[in-house]
Write a protein that holds these residues in place. Structure first.
Motif, mmCIF file in Angstrom:
data_model
loop_
_atom_site.group_PDB
_atom_site.id
_atom_site.type_symbol
_atom_site.label_atom_id
_atom_site.label_comp_id
_atom_site.label_asym_id
_atom_site.label_seq_id
_atom_site.Cartn_x
_atom_site.Cartn_y
_atom_site.Cartn_z
ATOM 1 N N PHE A 3 24.210 11.347 -1.505
ATOM 2 C CA PHE A 3 23.476 10.230 -0.939
ATOM 3 C C PHE A 3 22.103 10.666 -0.496
ATOM 4 O O PHE A 3 21.136 9.915 -0.613
ATOM 5 N N GLU A 6 19.952 10.860 -3.575
ATOM 6 C CA GLU A 6 19.534 9.537 -4.049
ATOM 7 C C GLU A 6 18.514 8.955 -3.078
ATOM 8 O O GLU A 6 17.532 8.336 -3.499
ATOM 9 N N ALA A 7 18.754 9.178 -1.788
ATOM 10 C CA ALA A 7 17.816 8.664 -0.790
ATOM 11 C C ALA A 7 16.436 9.271 -0.994
ATOM 12 O O ALA A 7 15.423 8.582 -0.914
ATOM 13 N N ARG A 9 15.166 10.352 -3.747
ATOM 14 C CA ARG A 9 14.575 9.760 -4.946
ATOM 15 C C ARG A 9 14.033 8.368 -4.640
ATOM 16 O O ARG A 9 12.938 8.005 -5.067
ATOM 17 N N ILE A 10 14.800 7.616 -3.881
ATOM 18 C CA ILE A 10 14.370 6.253 -3.571
ATOM 19 C C ILE A 10 13.145 6.265 -2.662
ATOM 20 O O ILE A 10 12.243 5.421 -2.814
ATOM 21 N N ILE A 13 10.208 6.967 -4.966
ATOM 22 C CA ILE A 13 9.880 5.798 -5.799
ATOM 23 C C ILE A 13 9.187 4.740 -4.952
ATOM 24 O O ILE A 13 8.198 4.126 -5.374
ATOM 25 N N SER A 14 9.702 4.512 -3.746
ATOM 26 C CA SER A 14 9.151 3.469 -2.879
ATOM 27 C C SER A 14 7.720 3.785 -2.481
ATOM 28 O O SER A 14 6.855 2.900 -2.488
ATOM 29 N N LYS A 17 5.434 2.959 -5.226
ATOM 30 C CA LYS A 17 5.187 1.512 -5.378
ATOM 31 C C LYS A 17 4.165 1.030 -4.357
ATOM 32 O O LYS A 17 3.289 0.225 -4.670
ATOM 33 N N VAL A 39 13.659 -1.038 1.890
ATOM 34 C CA VAL A 39 14.397 -0.023 1.125
ATOM 35 C C VAL A 39 13.977 1.361 1.589
ATOM 36 O O VAL A 39 14.803 2.253 1.784
ATOM 37 N N SER A 42 15.643 2.184 4.893
ATOM 38 C CA SER A 42 17.061 2.550 4.744
ATOM 39 C C SER A 42 17.209 3.933 4.143
ATOM 40 O O SER A 42 17.995 4.744 4.618
ATOM 41 N N ALA A 43 16.441 4.204 3.101
ATOM 42 C CA ALA A 43 16.575 5.497 2.425
ATOM 43 C C ALA A 43 16.139 6.628 3.342
ATOM 44 O O ALA A 43 16.721 7.709 3.351
ATOM 45 N N VAL A 46 18.916 7.466 5.757
ATOM 46 C CA VAL A 46 19.990 8.265 5.133
ATOM 47 C C VAL A 46 19.511 9.700 4.932
ATOM 48 O O VAL A 46 20.212 10.665 5.194
ATOM 49 N N PHE B 269 21.527 0.549 -0.945
ATOM 50 C CA PHE B 269 20.130 0.559 -0.506
ATOM 51 C C PHE B 269 19.439 -0.749 -0.847
ATOM 52 O O PHE B 269 18.442 -1.117 -0.249
ATOM 53 N N GLU B 272 19.565 -5.734 0.531
ATOM 54 C CA GLU B 272 18.629 -6.728 1.050
ATOM 55 C C GLU B 272 17.810 -7.352 -0.062
ATOM 56 O O GLU B 272 17.554 -8.548 -0.072
ATOM 57 N N CYS B 323 19.453 0.841 -8.994
ATOM 58 C CA CYS B 323 18.415 1.849 -8.753
ATOM 59 C C CYS B 323 17.408 1.871 -9.900
ATOM 60 O O CYS B 323 16.194 1.916 -9.667
ATOM 61 N N TYR B 326 15.308 -1.132 -9.731
ATOM 62 C CA TYR B 326 14.307 -1.007 -8.663
ATOM 63 C C TYR B 326 13.135 -0.184 -9.173
ATOM 64 O O TYR B 326 11.973 -0.513 -8.950
#
Lengths: 183, 440
Positions: A3, A6-7, A9-10, A13-14, A17, A39, A42-43, A46, B269, B272, B323, B326
């Motif tokens: 997790f 993945e967090a 990575r997110i 990515i965020s 953006k 997002v 949250s990431a 985590v 994730f 929402e 994912c 996204y």
């Protein structure tokens, strides 16, 4: 552990953006950037193992009992914050709203409603409040690796435009995550 | 200058500005309007069915094309305002002319569509080309007469409703009183009178005193079809708020809040994002509301706030791919939804140029495709199937071979007949159900 991967990575990515949203034609899209910031929040929770981070994940069997995800979903800060310890109410019943019409323009002449008459006064050009983006971009401009240095102290954050902070940079992303929301 | 970037999808090459951004039938279904990213509006008119040409029954042909919005530049904020048409709404017809509202991110315009099929001839002072006559040649007076001419459709801007919105306008809705309409942006909803452009009333304002506290934006709004005091707006958190303008001037407090508790087993994730409502539509009866979020369409009963009465999975196989969706931004796609005339069938778009229909009575659903290959005139659309592992039938498409650049965001259903308009990127498809043309 996966997790956290993945967090991570997110989070990256965020951030990408948010950075690329700056040059978008038509101006910043408030809705999309709000969703990205949620997002990201949250990431980040985590990734840092903060209380409330489990809310972003599907429930796992066994203890511990999950934190109050519904409160977090409504935008309240986690109860384990200092302010809660001081007894200050953390979560309003509803999202903070602008003051009611009655408090705005009593001389409007219409009960409660506030018509905006262009002929009489030009409407003040309301800002979408994107000023915080500039400082955000200066941090991201140094690359994501600058944000991942959890062990770094304040001494390393000396470049102009970067934030000097007491704590490791990513942990103190809190003021910057709110800046993301302030588009 | 209009953006003329080129977007390549598979082997199709077309202009970015040709991408259709909204589709709307008028109240009789005789006219169909489309708006595109280049700020143009194209109106189609249904040919009257005639016994002479039985194969031309009720087809739609281009009636008028006009440039509704141009790109603008706000020098003060250094912002370009896109000319893309976000929404078109027709006004109920009150005389020989048709009227529609079109909006981009900031400015709403009222257009009047009129036909001219006669022109006056025989003026005394000017000749056929409009040049002044030599008065010495005028020996008698004549009364100009109206002579038939080739049909000309004229579209003129009658009102421009500007400077009402700081944020991006996402929806407009004409009130059943036919005098007012509302426009909604991310944080506010304004009420306008159709004849007054220099002022509007703010009826919803969810902008927090401190923008850092922002957690929710308005995503869509619509007036109730019969009760002129009621309207609904949806939020990025998946809730619906029904507001009564008679209860208070500022409708920040909802009359009803429709919200379904989150399913904890589906938490991720992206929970929402996928619960954000992209479209809300009242049923024709006014009894129900239809909402679309990323993976489902839901029917809500106005009398029950705790949960929807029906939930339909549009493409649940995407749940494990959130994912990636996204990452490539597809998760932010805003799909619309539509009711048929009798409120018995609901429709929404998906990826790979697929669109889905759900029959509320039989609980059957179908997936159809809008593509040139499968849409020869008078061909029957073949139902499609997405296979998610397990037994794969011939002609099934696997989830991994779906084309996510081919998305059907905008669909519309004729108000009374089984005719649907599907916008697939830059192409408009109009499908008619000839066998069951009456509503059942």
């Amino acid at each position: 552990m996966e997790f956290r991967l993945e967090a991570h990575r997110i989070v990256s990515i965020s951030l990408g953006k948010i950075y690329s949203a700056r040059g978008q034609r038509g101006g910043l899209k408030l809705h999309k950037n709000l969703l990205v910031s949620l997002v990201l929040r949250s990431a980040r929770r985590v990734y840092l193992g903060e209380p409330g981070g489990e809310c972003a994940l599907p429930p796992r069997p066994g203890p511990p009992p999950p934190p109050d995800c519904e409160r977090l979903r409504r935008g309240c800060r986690p109860l384990a914050s200092e302010a809660a310890a001081r007894g200050r109410p953390e979560c309003p019943a509803e999202s903070p709203r602008k003051r009611s019409a009655a408090e705005r323009d009593p001389a409007a002449g219409y009960p409660g409603k506030k018509p905006r008459r262009e002929a009489e006064q030009p409407p003040p050009q309301e800002d979408m409040e994107t000023g915080n983006v500039a400082s955000l971009i200066s941090i991201f401009g140094s690359g994501f690796s600058g944000l991942l240095g959890k062990e770094r102290g304040a001494a390393e954050a000396t470049e102009p435009g970067q934030v000097c902070c007491e704590q490791p940079v990513l942990r103190s992303l809190n003021p910057w995550s709110t800046a993301i929301v302030a588009f | 200058q209009t953006k003329t970037g080129v977007l390549k999808i598979s082997h199709d090459i077309f202009l970015w500005s040709d991408i259709i951004s909204t589709v709307e039938f008028n109240h009789t279904g005789e006219l169909l309007a489309t708006g595109d990213k280049g700020g143009r509006v194209v109106i189609f008119q249904r040919e009257p069915e005639s016994k002479n040409e039985p194969y031309n029954q009720g087809e739609y042909n281009v009636y008028s094309t006009f440039q509704s919005h141009e790109p603008e530049f706000d020098y003060l904020k250094s912002l370009e305002i896109e000319e893309k048409i976000n929404k078109i709404k027709w006004l109920p017809q009150q005389n020989a002319a048709h009227s529609l509202l079109s909006t981009n991110d900031k400015t709403i315009k009222l257009w009047k569509v009129t036909e001219r099929d006669k022109r006056p001839e025989g003026y005394n002072l000017k000749d056929e080309e409009g040049k002044l006559k030599d008065l010495s040649t005028v020996t008698s007076l004549q009364v100009p007469v109206l002579k038939p001419m080739d049909l000309m459709v004229e579209v003129t801007p009658r009102r421009i409703f500007a400077n009402g919105h700081t944020y991006h306008v996402n929806s407009i809705s004409v009130n059943s009183d036919c005098e007012t309409y509302m426009s909604a942006d991310d944080l506010r909803i304004n009420l306008w009178h159709l004849a007054i452009t220099d002022r509007s009333f703010n009826i919803v304002d969810i902008k927090p005193a401190n923008m850092e506290d922002l957690t929710e934006v308005i995503t869509a709004s619509e007036f109730h079809p019969h009760h002129c005091n009621l309207f609904v707006y949806s939020s990025s958190k998946g809730s619906l708020r029904l507001c009564d303008m008679r209860a208070s001037a500022l409708c920040d407090k909802h009359s009803k809040l429709f919200e379904e508790p989150e399913d904890p087993s589906n938490r991720s994730f992206f929970s929402e994002i996928i619960s954000s409502v992209s479209d809300v539509k009242f049923s024709h009866s006014g009894r129900y509301m239809l909402t679309r979020d990323y993976l489902t369409v839901k029917v809500w009963d106005l009398n029950m706030e705790t949960k929807p009465i029906e939930t339909y999975q549009v493409h649940d196989y995407l749940r494990s791919k959130l994912c990636s969706l996204y990452e490539n931004d597809c998760i932010f796609d805003k799909f619309e939804c539509a009711w048929n005339g009798s409120d018995s069938v609901i429709m929404t778009g998906a990826y790979n140029n697929f669109f889905r229909m759900f029959d509320r009575n039989t609980k059957r659903d179908v997936t159809l495709e809008a593509s040139r290959e499968s849409s020869k005139p008078r061909a029957i659309l073949k139902p499609r199937r997405v296979c998610v592992g397990g037994k794969r039938r011939k002609d099934d498409i696997s989830v991994d071979s779906l084309d996510f650049t081919k998305k059907i965001l905008h669909t519309a259903w004729h108000p009374t007949e089984n005719i649907i308009a599907i916008a697939a990127t830059n192409n408009l498809y109009i499908f008619q159900d000839k066998v069951n043309s009456e509503m059942h």
